[in-house]
Design a protein around this motif. Structure first.
Motif, mmCIF file in Angstrom:
data_model
loop_
_atom_site.group_PDB
_atom_site.id
_atom_site.type_symbol
_atom_site.label_atom_id
_atom_site.label_comp_id
_atom_site.label_asym_id
_atom_site.label_seq_id
_atom_site.Cartn_x
_atom_site.Cartn_y
_atom_site.Cartn_z
ATOM 1 N N GLU A 502 0.821 -1.213 0.000
ATOM 2 C CA GLU A 502 0.000 0.000 0.000
ATOM 3 C C GLU A 502 0.852 1.260 0.000
ATOM 4 N N ILE A 503 2.056 1.191 0.518
ATOM 5 C CA ILE A 503 2.962 2.352 0.475
ATOM 6 C C ILE A 503 3.252 2.731 -0.968
ATOM 7 N N PHE A 504 3.615 1.750 -1.770
ATOM 8 C CA PHE A 504 3.964 2.014 -3.169
ATOM 9 C C PHE A 504 2.740 2.400 -3.985
ATOM 10 N N MET A 505 1.562 2.003 -3.497
ATOM 11 C CA MET A 505 0.316 2.377 -4.182
ATOM 12 C C MET A 505 -0.207 3.734 -3.703
ATOM 13 N N GLY A 506 0.542 4.364 -2.773
ATOM 14 C CA GLY A 506 0.162 5.692 -2.296
ATOM 15 C C GLY A 506 -0.942 5.679 -1.256
ATOM 16 N N LYS A 507 -1.270 4.498 -0.704
ATOM 17 C CA LYS A 507 -2.343 4.388 0.290
ATOM 18 C C LYS A 507 -1.728 4.436 1.685
ATOM 19 N N VAL A 608 18.561 -8.292 -3.144
ATOM 20 C CA VAL A 608 17.381 -7.517 -3.512
ATOM 21 C C VAL A 608 17.433 -6.106 -2.925
ATOM 22 N N LEU A 609 18.277 -5.886 -1.923
ATOM 23 C CA LEU A 609 18.379 -4.566 -1.294
ATOM 24 C C LEU A 609 19.390 -3.663 -1.992
ATOM 25 N N ILE A 610 20.140 -4.212 -2.929
ATOM 26 C CA ILE A 610 21.200 -3.443 -3.589
ATOM 27 C C ILE A 610 20.649 -2.221 -4.299
ATOM 28 N N PHE A 611 19.447 -2.325 -4.872
ATOM 29 C CA PHE A 611 18.913 -1.234 -5.689
ATOM 30 C C PHE A 611 18.632 0.021 -4.865
ATOM 31 N N ARG A 639 20.328 -0.667 -15.275
ATOM 32 C CA ARG A 639 20.740 -1.856 -16.033
ATOM 33 C C ARG A 639 20.509 -3.115 -15.209
ATOM 34 N N HIS A 640 20.886 -3.059 -13.934
ATOM 35 C CA HIS A 640 20.722 -4.206 -13.046
ATOM 36 C C HIS A 640 19.242 -4.505 -12.816
ATOM 37 N N ILE A 641 18.441 -3.458 -12.640
ATOM 38 C CA ILE A 641 16.994 -3.621 -12.433
ATOM 39 C C ILE A 641 16.364 -4.335 -13.615
ATOM 40 N N LEU A 642 16.746 -3.919 -14.808
ATOM 41 C CA LEU A 642 16.180 -4.519 -16.011
ATOM 42 C C LEU A 642 16.670 -5.954 -16.202
ATOM 43 N N TYR A 649 11.626 -0.735 -8.617
ATOM 44 C CA TYR A 649 12.595 0.367 -8.512
ATOM 45 C C TYR A 649 12.751 1.155 -9.810
ATOM 46 N N THR A 650 12.084 0.732 -10.885
ATOM 47 C CA THR A 650 12.354 1.308 -12.206
ATOM 48 C C THR A 650 12.029 2.797 -12.275
ATOM 49 N N CYS A 651 10.851 3.170 -11.795
ATOM 50 C CA CYS A 651 10.392 4.557 -11.960
ATOM 51 C C CYS A 651 11.305 5.551 -11.249
ATOM 52 N N ASP A 652 11.639 5.270 -9.991
ATOM 53 C CA ASP A 652 12.501 6.178 -9.234
ATOM 54 C C ASP A 652 13.827 6.387 -9.950
#
Length: 732
Positions: A502-507, A608-611, A639-642, A649-652
């Protein structure tokens, strides 16, 4: 002998025509007199005479010291407790120790024998251990202090477990029964009946005490027809050889002080029935632990967790017995039953150590169902406390055995655990594959809880892929099943996981509600690990809302909970949030080194925390005016995300690269990247976090100022036609 002695002390002239009692009663009559009678336990037959005397003399008061309760009318019992003790797991300063009565007595008596003796930082740990080992008993402490003349506290402590002959006195003023600790306890033991002596030494098999059910099954089995269990236990309590307290559920619990228990165990060995009693003891607890295993994920899990914590010393005792005799099967049965308890109650390191030692004793070719489940449980604990990647080998050994034996329950369980740990390593496809396979088997078996775990794993994978709606729905399915089957902890866990999404969804408000409910449930279970997770999620929520101070404080609160639970991945999560808050507050002191340490640890513990960490490093470089370095960090991150498909994490990262591209005078690329990020946010249902609103406002204003309306609209449309991989090609 008692009444004549009282008459003698009171100097009563005996009337030869009267009995001693009559003369004494006539003398006291209605006078206000206090009689002090010491060590009455060895003249217990005279108790009825005291009772009669009290009835005849209304103002008479008698103060009696005795190891045995007199059981007469009007008797008030005042148990004399052992002296207060220092805490083994707490730091004590010298000043604090000097104020603790047990330490005071030991040090004072030691100085009386050795005037140069001092309590120091060097010997204080040994002094603490001596006081605890001797239960704060004044006699035992005085006898120990006498040995300080020869031994240092450290040397005495090493020899103390349990050498009764070491604790002795040669003082001419000391009664024989007080000259050694053995004599003191043996004095009380000699006052017991034969049956009581038998029960006393049998009860010494328990570590940390027992309830009535355990005492009856292990110690009273031979006497059920002719001995009342309650009366027998009460008798030993009344004779000061057994202590009684109330359990969490209101039931009585019986235990021995360590000094008394050591004496009882000595007697048990001499009785030649140690093996028999130990077999009963082990059988009772193996049965109890098997029942606990079935209930640790059900509606009564809170009570079972409390019970296991109460029986922790007994569990350790059986494991020590099993390890000492290389009885791997017995030891593994215990660890498989309680591994979940160890995890929930912050004992995962201890549990992992037990399992490691027991598994090392197992034959290399051991391929049983028990061994499969033990490896699976060990893999979970190992993954929490050590290198995630190294745990894969443990799980794969379990997986191999399960497949070879066609052990469906074990196979489904280990597949679910593999599905869980692989997401930490950014291997989302494998995580999904194993979780789906586990789901299929769990459905075949009708294991609803196993199905809920599979849903949870798939929800995690969906979240890191940026599929927020799908993730939320999967968490919801997991939560519904857990609620239906009464898995209270699992239900709370699902609530907190939904709060994370819900955090990432803005709720933000809804996320806060769910963490609050989760914390309320988990507090009742004393679940340190998931309480830490709940606080970490709430700290992340506050960060996204832009409430940096509150977020930072909560992330700090979560860290000692993660450390206590032994969970490295969670600790890193909390530290990342804390450092991100400091970044946004422009507090850069030591930040580069701390981020570098986190980067190194995340590569080992949870990739998974590297990003998040690399994103923070890019921000730090930007704030320090090293825009080229910030650009390289961001580009490498994207590059790593993709590569792994972690689109949460892509948008940020696209938006940060857009800003940095604008700073590099690549305004067209900047606008396209920003447009791609915008449409991707809509697609993933991940609105701009409040903490980034000012950044976006500023970036959008600058982009608009660089182009006329037609050019802006054209480039915006071109950006919306791109996907993230196409954006990566723009940056080459």
């Amino acid at each position: 002998q008692v009444l004549p002695k009282i008459s003698q002390v009171l100097k009563i002239q005996q009337d030869p025509t009267k009995k001693t009692f009559s003369s004494l009663a006539d003398f006291i009559s209605d006078r206000e007199i206090l009689l002090l009678l010491d060590n009455f336990e060895h003249v217990m037959d005279a108790a009825f005479q005291l009772n009669k005397l009290l009835g005849s003399c209304p103002n008479l008061k008698i103060l009696v010291t005795s190891r045995i309760v007199l059981n007469i009318n009007g008797e008030y019992e005042y148990p004399v407790p052992q002296l207060p003790l220092p805490q083994r797991d707490k730091y004590h300063s010298i000043k604090e120790l000097q104020a603790i009565p047990s330490v005071q007595l030991l040090v004072t008596r030691a100085r009386a024998i050795k005037p140069t003796f001092e309590l120091t930082n060097k010997n204080k740990r040994a002094i603490i251990e001596i006081c605890i080992k001797l239960d704060g008993l004044p006699l035992a402490l005085e006898l120990a202090a006498a040995r300080i003349k020869i031994f240092s506290p450290e040397a005495l402590n090493k020899r103390l477990s349990f050498n009764f002959d070491l604790l002795s006195s040669n003082s001419e003023n000391t009664p024989d029964r007080h000259k050694t600790l053995r004599n003191a306890i043996d004095w009380s033991y000699s006052l017991l009946s034969v049956e009581e002596q038998t029960l006393f030494r049998r009860l010494s098999v328990f570590s940390g005490g027992c309830n009535i059910e355990a005492a009856q099954d292990v110690c009273f089995r031979d006497y059920l027809d002719n001995l009342d269990i309650i009366d027998s236990l009460s008798g030993l309590v009344n004779k000061s050889l057994l202590q009684q307290e109330e359990q969490y559920d209101g039931e009585p619990r019986f235990f021995m002080l360590e000094t008394i228990k050591a004496f009882g165990q000595e007697k048990l060995k001499l009785s030649l029935e140690e093996d028999l009693i130990m077999q009963r003891y082990i059988a009772f607890f193996l049965s109890l632990l098997e029942e606990a295993k079935q209930n640790l994920t059900g509606p009564e899990q809170g009570n079972w967790l409390d019970l296991l914590e109460l029986e922790l010393d007994n569990i350790r005792s059986i494991l020590t017995w099993a390890e000492g005799r290389s009885d791997v099967e017995m030891g593994l049965k215990v660890t498989v039953a309680v591994w979940r308890f160890w995890t929930i109650r912050s004992m995962v390191r201890e549990g992992a150590q037990w399992m490691s030692r027991l598994l090392s004793l197992a034959k290399e070719q051991s391929e049983t169902k028990l061994h499969c489940r033990a490896l699976n449980a060990y893999g979970m604990m190992f993954s929490l406390t050590n290198n995630i990647s190294d745990s894969f080998q443990v799980f794969n050994d379990s997986l191999r055995i399960a497949r070879k034996l066609d052990y469906r329950e074990g196979l489904a369980e280990v597949l679910n655990h593999l599905g869980w740990v692989y997401h930490f390593d950014c291997q989302f496809d494998l995580s999904e594959q194993y979780s789906n396979e586990a789901m299929q088997i769990q459905k075949e078996l009708g294991n609803q809880r196993g199905i809920s775990v599979s849903y949870n794993n798939l929800a995690v994978v969906a979240a890191f892929r940026g599929q927020m709606k799908s993730s939320f729905d999967l968490y919801n399915k997991s939560k519904s099943i857990r609620k239906e089957i009464g898995d209270i902890r699992g239900y709370a866990y699902s609530l907190i996981n939904q709060a994370w999404i819900e955090i990432f969804m803005g709720k933000y408000f809804k996320s806060n509600q769910n963490t609050s409910l989760g914390i309320e449930i988990l507090s009742k279970l004393s679940d340190t690990q998931l309480l830490a997770w709940a606080k970490t999620v709430r700290a992340l929520n506050l960060f996204h809302m832009g409430k940096l101070k509150a977020s930072k404080n909560l992330a700090l609160e979560a860290q000692p909970l993660w450390e206590k639970s032994g969970t490295h991945t969670g600790l890193l999560r909390a530290k990342v949030i804390y450092l991100l808050c400091r970044l946004r507050e422009y507090d850069f002191s030591g930040l580069k080194r701390e981020l570098a340490d986190l980067m190194e640890n995340s590569g080992r513990v949870a990739k998974v925390l590297i990003f998040d960490i690399r994103y923070a490093m890019a921000l730090l470089s930007l704030y320090k005016k090293d825009e080229e370095q910030a650009y390289e960090y961001s580009r490498e991150n994207l590059r790593h995300i993709l590569t792994v498909g972690s689109h949460i994490y892509t948008c940020d990262n696209l938006e940060l690269i857009s800003y940095l591209s604008l700073r590099k005078k690549n305004s067209k690329t900047a606008l396209k990247l920003y447009s791609t990020a915008s449409i991707l946010r809509n697609k993933l249902q991940m609105p701009i976090p409040q903490v980034l609103q000012s950044f976006h406002h500023d970036l959008n204003r600058q982009l608009v100022s660089h182009f006329d309306t037609v050019t802006y609209d054209t480039l915006w449309k071109q950006g919306q036609a791109l996907d993230a991989r196409s954006c990566m090609r723009l940056l080459r």
